[in-house]
Design an enzyme around this catalytic site. Sequence first.
Site, PDB file in Angstrom:
ATOM      1  N   ASP A 172      -7.621  19.967 -13.079  1.00 43.76           N
ATOM      2  CA  ASP A 172      -7.951  18.733 -13.667  1.00 43.76           C
ATOM      3  C   ASP A 172      -7.815  18.828 -15.078  1.00 43.76           C
ATOM      4  O   ASP A 172      -8.407  19.547 -15.754  1.00 43.76           O
ATOM      5  CB  ASP A 172      -9.507  18.481 -13.323  1.00 43.76           C
ATOM      6  CG  ASP A 172      -9.973  17.109 -13.761  1.00 43.76           C
ATOM      7  OD1 ASP A 172      -9.272  16.705 -14.723  1.00 43.76           O
ATOM      8  OD2 ASP A 172     -10.975  16.465 -13.415  1.00 43.76           O
ATOM      9  N   LYS A 222      -8.871   8.010 -18.536  1.00 43.77           N
ATOM     10  CA  LYS A 222      -9.041   8.526 -19.765  1.00 43.77           C
ATOM     11  C   LYS A 222      -7.786   8.204 -20.863  1.00 43.77           C
ATOM     12  O   LYS A 222      -7.394   7.350 -21.304  1.00 43.77           O
ATOM     13  CB  LYS A 222      -9.571   9.862 -19.684  1.00 43.77           C
ATOM     14  CG  LYS A 222     -10.653   9.901 -18.590  1.00 43.77           C
ATOM     15  CD  LYS A 222     -11.607   9.307 -19.109  1.00 43.77           C
ATOM     16  CE  LYS A 222     -12.895   9.000 -17.845  1.00 43.77           C
ATOM     17  NZ  LYS A 222     -12.981   9.566 -16.645  1.00 43.77           N
ATOM     18  N   TYR A 249     -16.863  17.916 -14.203  1.00 40.16           N
ATOM     19  CA  TYR A 249     -17.336  16.484 -14.107  1.00 40.16           C
ATOM     20  C   TYR A 249     -18.301  16.370 -12.999  1.00 40.16           C
ATOM     21  O   TYR A 249     -17.934  16.786 -11.752  1.00 40.16           O
ATOM     22  CB  TYR A 249     -16.085  15.460 -13.859  1.00 40.16           C
ATOM     23  CG  TYR A 249     -16.432  14.199 -13.820  1.00 40.16           C
ATOM     24  CD1 TYR A 249     -17.321  13.491 -14.731  1.00 40.16           C
ATOM     25  CD2 TYR A 249     -15.923  13.626 -12.586  1.00 40.16           C
ATOM     26  CE1 TYR A 249     -17.586  12.294 -14.468  1.00 40.16           C
ATOM     27  CE2 TYR A 249     -16.392  12.133 -12.344  1.00 40.16           C
ATOM     28  CZ  TYR A 249     -17.110  11.453 -13.217  1.00 40.16           C
ATOM     29  OH  TYR A 249     -17.584  10.242 -13.033  1.00 40.16           O
ATOM     30  N   ARG A 290       0.652  -1.041   0.141  1.00 43.56           N
ATOM     31  CA  ARG A 290      -0.199   0.070  -0.094  1.00 43.56           C
ATOM     32  C   ARG A 290       0.793   1.379  -0.060  1.00 43.56           C
ATOM     33  O   ARG A 290       0.563   2.348  -0.497  1.00 43.56           O
ATOM     34  CB  ARG A 290      -0.990  -0.013   1.264  1.00 43.56           C
ATOM     35  CG  ARG A 290      -1.792   1.388   1.371  1.00 43.56           C
ATOM     36  CD  ARG A 290      -3.095   1.214   2.204  1.00 43.56           C
ATOM     37  NE  ARG A 290      -2.868   0.247   3.399  1.00 43.56           N
ATOM     38  CZ  ARG A 290      -2.478   0.799   4.481  1.00 43.56           C
ATOM     39  NH1 ARG A 290      -1.748   1.683   4.479  1.00 43.56           N
ATOM     40  NH2 ARG A 290      -2.238  -0.377   5.209  1.00 43.56           N
TER      41      ARG A 290
HETATM   42  C1  LIG Z   1     -12.778  15.544 -16.244  1.00 41.03           C
HETATM   43  C2  LIG Z   1     -12.902  14.337 -15.125  1.00 41.03           C
HETATM   44  N1  LIG Z   1     -12.249  14.367 -13.938  1.00 41.03           N
HETATM   45  C3  LIG Z   1     -12.314  13.382 -13.014  1.00 41.03           C
HETATM   46  C4  LIG Z   1     -12.992  12.224 -13.465  1.00 41.03           C
HETATM   47  C5  LIG Z   1     -13.056  11.065 -12.499  1.00 41.03           C
HETATM   48  O1  LIG Z   1     -12.312  10.183 -12.630  1.00 41.03           O
HETATM   49  P1  LIG Z   1     -12.185   8.440 -12.495  1.00 41.03           P
HETATM   50  O2  LIG Z   1     -13.644   8.125 -13.369  1.00 41.03           O
HETATM   51  O3  LIG Z   1     -11.177   8.002 -13.053  1.00 41.03           O
HETATM   52  O4  LIG Z   1     -12.671   8.288 -11.063  1.00 41.03           O
HETATM   53  C6  LIG Z   1     -13.594  12.057 -14.631  1.00 41.03           C
HETATM   54  C7  LIG Z   1     -14.242  10.808 -15.190  1.00 41.03           C
HETATM   55  O5  LIG Z   1     -14.853  10.828 -15.981  1.00 41.03           O
HETATM   56  C8  LIG Z   1     -13.406  13.298 -15.595  1.00 41.03           C
HETATM   57  O6  LIG Z   1     -14.152  13.129 -16.848  1.00 41.03           O
END
Ligand SMILES: Cc1ncc(COP(=O)(O)O)c(C=O)c1O
Length: 379
Positions: free
Chosen positions: A170, A195, A98, A46
């Site tokens: 992000d 992604k 998101y 971990r």
């Molecule tokens: C812009 C963005 N940030 C964060 C996330 C969250 O990521 P995860 O689905 O890998 O937890 C997503 C998921 O779709 C996203 O599109």
Amino acid sequence: MKLGTKFIHAGVEPDPTTGAIMTPIYQTSTYVQEAPAQHKGYEYARSQNPTRTALEAAFAAIENGKYGLAFSSGVAATDAVIKLLKPGDEVIAGSDMYGGTYRLFSKVFEKFGIKFHYINMQDANSIRQYVNGNTKLIWIETPTNPLMNITDIAAVSAIAREAKALLCVDNTFASPYLQNPLDLGADIVMHSVTKYLGGHSDVIQGCLMMNDKTLREQLYFLQKSCGAVPGPQDCFLVLRGIKTLHVRMQRHCENGKTIAHYLRNHSKVSRVYWCGFEDHPNYEIAKKQMRDFGGMMSFTLKDDSVNTAKKVLSSTKLFALAESLGGVESLINHPASMTHASIPREERLKNGLTDSLIRLSVGIEDVDDLIEDLNQAIG
Ligand SMILES: Cc1ncc(COP(=O)(O)O)c(C=O)c1O
């Protein structure tokens, strides 16, 4: 190192025990010690795992940062950033982001006494009126999911610095191929690795990159204390994914541009949201901080009814109807009922996220086939 070379070689050394050119999957939960506290830097998986260590070095390198940390999902990475805060602290975040990030902030952390301001960040100066002595973090997503709004990272970073608050970006939609927020003054970059970094729709993972050593130590403490770490097999897949990021992104951008223009000229399409259009409200900022404009876009139809949108969403054959984005294959999505369903409808509508909005993640297939597929679906 130029981008392509960096994506292939970043952070990765031949395995010290065998010389294996690809980092092995260290599928182990613990490490044998010679005597109590006498070990090779690895105690318990971990806290440390060699496959993850290699990936974290790669993460740092591809965002021009000093440190990288891997998490078991994008939201786990976001969760760690918010856990830097304490009750009474305030966060300024975009109103268009998101849905899962909004859910984490509003449904999980608000009840612990952290206050979030959700605001339109297209004009960076509008942030100033929300800054006060309790502001500890500014959270931006650019381009935003799903409306492709752009925020000026350098301008917000100046505001964060003045406020002595951290700026976290992000960078999921852009990927490090298109944009490097640390170079523009951000303190932390976050990715949903799921992604573009993974790139093949086969891994859930998140990461954080940063330059400041103290911040790295605080976030590493949270990573190991809260335990949202990815397994070594997933780390291996992402190490492999990063090696082709530049070639994939180049094609995502080419296909994205062709499809955005195709949609804009389609008689049944009303509005296309894509940050590469010269008349996009923040095109100049996008051009300044991004190398190209990517393959993410959203659109609405002239027949602005949910039923017509749903018909299109159910009629594509190559564009798969699914949540997520950034994989080699094209996806189509209905934000109102899928990725952004966790945002209350009134909030969504206020930000322009209508019930009939359709989002595309344009993949790297032959673009003519993608256009033919959209043509038969839109009619
Ligand atoms: C812009 C963005 N940030 C964060 C996330 C969250 O990521 P995860 O689905 O890998 O937890 C997503 C998921 O779709 C996203 O599109």
